[in-house]
Write a protein that holds these residues in place. Sequence first.
Motif, PDB file in Angstrom:
ATOM      1  N   SER A 280      12.655  71.339  43.091  1.00 19.60           N
ATOM      2  CA  SER A 280      14.060  70.069  43.109  1.00 19.60           C
ATOM      3  C   SER A 280      13.919  69.164  44.176  1.00 19.60           C
ATOM      4  CB  SER A 280      15.346  71.010  43.135  1.00 19.60           C
ATOM      5  OG  SER A 280      15.389  71.715  41.934  1.00 19.60           O
ATOM      6  N   TYR A 281      13.504  69.747  45.180  1.00 16.35           N
ATOM      7  CA  TYR A 281      13.267  68.727  46.538  1.00 16.35           C
ATOM      8  C   TYR A 281      12.158  67.473  46.147  1.00 16.35           C
ATOM      9  CZ  TYR A 281      12.077  66.825  51.331  1.00 16.35           C
ATOM     10  OH  TYR A 281      11.592  66.186  52.100  1.00 16.35           O
ATOM     11  N   ILE A 282      11.105  68.257  45.809  1.00 15.27           N
ATOM     12  CA  ILE A 282       9.736  67.462  45.444  1.00 15.27           C
ATOM     13  C   ILE A 282      10.479  66.310  44.672  1.00 15.27           C
ATOM     14  CG2 ILE A 282       7.598  67.252  44.499  1.00 15.27           C
ATOM     15  CD1 ILE A 282       7.191  70.237  45.229  1.00 15.27           C
ATOM     16  N   LEU A 283      10.946  66.801  43.406  1.00 14.58           N
ATOM     17  CA  LEU A 283      10.961  65.853  42.187  1.00 14.58           C
ATOM     18  C   LEU A 283      12.314  64.748  42.503  1.00 14.58           C
ATOM     19  CD1 LEU A 283      11.078  68.085  39.206  1.00 14.58           C
ATOM     20  CD2 LEU A 283       9.088  66.377  40.059  1.00 14.58           C
ATOM     21  N   ASN A 284      13.419  65.176  43.413  1.00 12.77           N
ATOM     22  CA  ASN A 284      14.613  64.257  43.905  1.00 12.77           C
ATOM     23  C   ASN A 284      14.630  63.598  44.970  1.00 12.77           C
ATOM     24  OD1 ASN A 284      15.939  64.712  41.062  1.00 12.77           O
ATOM     25  ND2 ASN A 284      15.751  67.022  41.832  1.00 12.77           N
ATOM     26  N   GLU A 285      13.950  64.370  46.250  1.00 13.80           N
ATOM     27  CA  GLU A 285      14.111  63.598  47.448  1.00 13.80           C
ATOM     28  C   GLU A 285      12.824  63.351  48.271  1.00 13.80           C
ATOM     29  OE1 GLU A 285      17.013  66.213  49.693  1.00 13.80           O
ATOM     30  OE2 GLU A 285      17.294  67.444  47.674  1.00 13.80           O
TER      31      GLU A 285
ATOM     32  N   SER B  91       0.478  49.530  39.371  1.00 14.13           N
ATOM     33  CA  SER B  91       1.432  48.407  39.655  1.00 14.13           C
ATOM     34  C   SER B  91       2.784  49.064  40.365  1.00 14.13           C
ATOM     35  CB  SER B  91       1.641  47.439  38.579  1.00 14.13           C
ATOM     36  OG  SER B  91       2.591  48.400  37.783  1.00 14.13           O
ATOM     37  N   PRO B  92       3.600  48.555  41.023  1.00 14.31           N
ATOM     38  CA  PRO B  92       5.045  49.221  41.636  1.00 14.31           C
ATOM     39  C   PRO B  92       5.898  49.413  40.567  1.00 14.31           C
ATOM     40  CG  PRO B  92       4.112  47.274  42.897  1.00 14.31           C
ATOM     41  CD  PRO B  92       3.262  47.196  41.751  1.00 14.31           C
ATOM     42  N   HIS B  93       5.836  48.769  39.336  1.00 12.79           N
ATOM     43  CA  HIS B  93       6.725  49.060  38.435  1.00 12.79           C
ATOM     44  C   HIS B  93       6.352  50.236  37.505  1.00 12.79           C
ATOM     45  CE1 HIS B  93       8.453  48.596  34.267  1.00 12.79           C
ATOM     46  NE2 HIS B  93       9.610  48.372  35.077  1.00 12.79           N
ATOM     47  N   ASP B  94       5.042  50.284  37.530  1.00  9.75           N
ATOM     48  CA  ASP B  94       4.537  51.760  36.767  1.00  9.75           C
ATOM     49  C   ASP B  94       4.814  52.687  37.482  1.00  9.75           C
ATOM     50  OD1 ASP B  94       3.826  50.024  34.456  1.00  9.75           O
ATOM     51  OD2 ASP B  94       1.459  50.101  35.212  1.00  9.75           O
ATOM     52  N   ALA B  95       4.547  52.662  38.670  1.00  6.23           N
ATOM     53  CA  ALA B  95       4.970  53.742  39.758  1.00  6.23           C
ATOM     54  C   ALA B  95       6.477  54.169  39.785  1.00  6.23           C
ATOM     55  CB  ALA B  95       4.644  53.447  41.272  1.00  6.23           C
ATOM     56  N   TRP B  96       7.343  53.390  39.528  1.00  6.44           N
ATOM     57  CA  TRP B  96       8.508  53.496  39.374  1.00  6.44           C
ATOM     58  C   TRP B  96       9.137  54.137  38.202  1.00  6.44           C
ATOM     59  CZ3 TRP B  96      12.593  51.871  36.149  1.00  6.44           C
ATOM     60  CH2 TRP B  96      14.031  52.008  36.699  1.00  6.44           C
ATOM     61  N   LEU B  97       8.368  53.821  37.171  1.00  4.95           N
ATOM     62  CA  LEU B  97       8.484  54.391  35.607  1.00  4.95           C
ATOM     63  C   LEU B  97       7.989  55.837  35.874  1.00  4.95           C
ATOM     64  CD1 LEU B  97       7.378  51.636  33.162  1.00  4.95           C
ATOM     65  CD2 LEU B  97       9.722  52.654  33.488  1.00  4.95           C
ATOM     66  N   LEU B  98       6.914  56.158  36.509  1.00  6.53           N
ATOM     67  CA  LEU B  98       6.511  57.485  36.804  1.00  6.53           C
ATOM     68  C   LEU B  98       7.372  58.250  37.472  1.00  6.53           C
ATOM     69  CD1 LEU B  98       2.654  56.628  37.002  1.00  6.53           C
ATOM     70  CD2 LEU B  98       3.938  57.898  34.917  1.00  6.53           C
ATOM     71  N   ILE B  99       8.043  57.838  38.438  1.00  2.07           N
ATOM     72  CA  ILE B  99       9.027  58.308  39.254  1.00  2.07           C
ATOM     73  C   ILE B  99      10.017  58.793  38.620  1.00  2.07           C
ATOM     74  CG2 ILE B  99      10.558  58.303  41.122  1.00  2.07           C
ATOM     75  CD1 ILE B  99       8.394  56.568  42.590  1.00  2.07           C
ATOM     76  N   ARG B 100      10.595  57.959  37.708  1.00  5.70           N
ATOM     77  CA  ARG B 100      11.834  58.272  36.817  1.00  5.70           C
ATOM     78  C   ARG B 100      11.203  59.473  35.934  1.00  5.70           C
ATOM     79  NH1 ARG B 100      11.974  54.876  31.573  1.00  5.70           N
ATOM     80  NH2 ARG B 100       9.796  56.170  31.547  1.00  5.70           N
ATOM     81  N   GLY B 101       9.885  59.465  35.299  1.00  6.85           N
ATOM     82  CA  GLY B 101       9.398  60.631  34.358  1.00  6.85           C
ATOM     83  C   GLY B 101       9.696  61.837  35.180  1.00  6.85           C
ATOM     84  N   LEU B 102       9.294  61.937  36.449  1.00  7.12           N
ATOM     85  CA  LEU B 102       9.136  63.169  37.163  1.00  7.12           C
ATOM     86  C   LEU B 102      10.507  63.755  37.203  1.00  7.12           C
ATOM     87  CD1 LEU B 102       6.774  62.407  40.096  1.00  7.12           C
ATOM     88  CD2 LEU B 102       6.311  63.810  38.327  1.00  7.12           C
ATOM     89  N   ARG B 103      11.545  63.032  37.329  1.00  7.93           N
ATOM     90  CA  ARG B 103      13.021  63.824  37.516  1.00  7.93           C
ATOM     91  C   ARG B 103      13.070  64.835  36.341  1.00  7.93           C
ATOM     92  NH1 ARG B 103      13.573  61.285  42.129  1.00  7.93           N
ATOM     93  NH2 ARG B 103      14.380  58.919  42.208  1.00  7.93           N
ATOM     94  N   THR B 104      12.559  64.439  34.989  1.00  5.84           N
ATOM     95  CA  THR B 104      13.090  65.479  33.930  1.00  5.84           C
ATOM     96  C   THR B 104      11.631  66.310  33.621  1.00  5.84           C
ATOM     97  OG1 THR B 104      12.632  63.712  32.328  1.00  5.84           O
ATOM     98  CG2 THR B 104      14.646  63.719  33.084  1.00  5.84           C
TER      99      THR B 104
END
Length: 385
Positions: free
Chosen positions: A4-9, A240-253
């Motif tokens: 949970s720490y990895i994915l959210n913090e 790209s930064p936007h693609d990285a942001w989308l992947l961070i979003r994907g990691l949450r779930t």
Amino acid sequence: MDLSYILNELGEERQNYYNAVAPPILQTSNFASNTVADMRYMLQHEPEVHLYTRGNNPTVTILEKKLAALEGAEHAIAFGSGMAAVTAAVLSQVKAGDHIVCVKKPYTWTNALMQRFLPRFGVEVSMIDGTDPENYREVARPNTRLLYLESPNSYTFELQDIAAVVSIAKQNGYSTIIDNSHASPIYQNPLQFGVDLVVHSCTKYIGGHSDVMGGVICGNRETINKIFEREYMTLGAVMSPHDAWLLIRGLRTLPVRMERVAASTRKVVAYLEQHPKVEKVFFPFSPSNPQYELAKRQMRNNSGQFTITLKTDSMERVEAFCNSLQHFLMAASWGGHESLIFPIAASYTDSKLKPSLPFTMVRFYIGLEDPDYLIKDLEQALEQV
């Protein structure tokens, strides 16, 4: 480190960006210096600082920290696609005159890299049945430098005994690379078995929404920094930064999605294994799979892919089955919210050159739909066989 720490913090220094819950997309190509001394320092320490987004970008850095932690790695480097990551990882370990031993039937473009691209530059490749680790040893040569794994590998999902292959590599001074996209870092961590580099297509489970491309290499800091300075900066296949942001979003779930996919897949596979019009199901976690015990030893759970062979010798009936499915999309990739099929029959043309797999095979990916909803669709489509 807690999942949970990895994915959210992890990596999210929210105080640096107005305490925003979601990290910002730092959509910039350049980072300015205040003095010549500052610029000099940035040029000399580019792997650790932000100078130019083709090298490092803060949004991408957050993703890399999370992916490294998920694989238990010291460091990670993100690419614009999974194939870019595979290519850079392989090129980082070999030079002209070297030899690679690679598992048979890897991902299509990995196969092209091994059999068509690398030989143009004097790198020899032997493709072997990876179900017996001794096959890696038997085809090795004095110039062997790399053993390449993909476990489970594409379409028919044979496993390699990762620990046994790593043991052979360490005895002989070979490097090892594994594509871990099938299991995701949630269900398999090859670095724990001693593998040197782990690659992922982030396009699949890590993204999870069929709306972003990406790849990653995970490994020790020294090796990843060398890849950054050579293959990564030279070839320029950056994320790209936007693609990285989308992947961070994907990691949450990611853990929740993987749990749902695993449970649904087992239910669909159980239905198909008993169906009279299905000849065979290729699924690592089936008790009838001769590698079932190895699968349980290396992987914490199944993921969402399997392949079936239909009990027919008619191309028309195979096509009718595929075309009759109403709730499975027909597409090449996988790992998103939607269930998919990839019919091997689509690879057959009028030319004399035929694919190595039979046209009766259909690869499935199970997404987030209710499994009973999917089974009902399969039931009506199998009437066409």
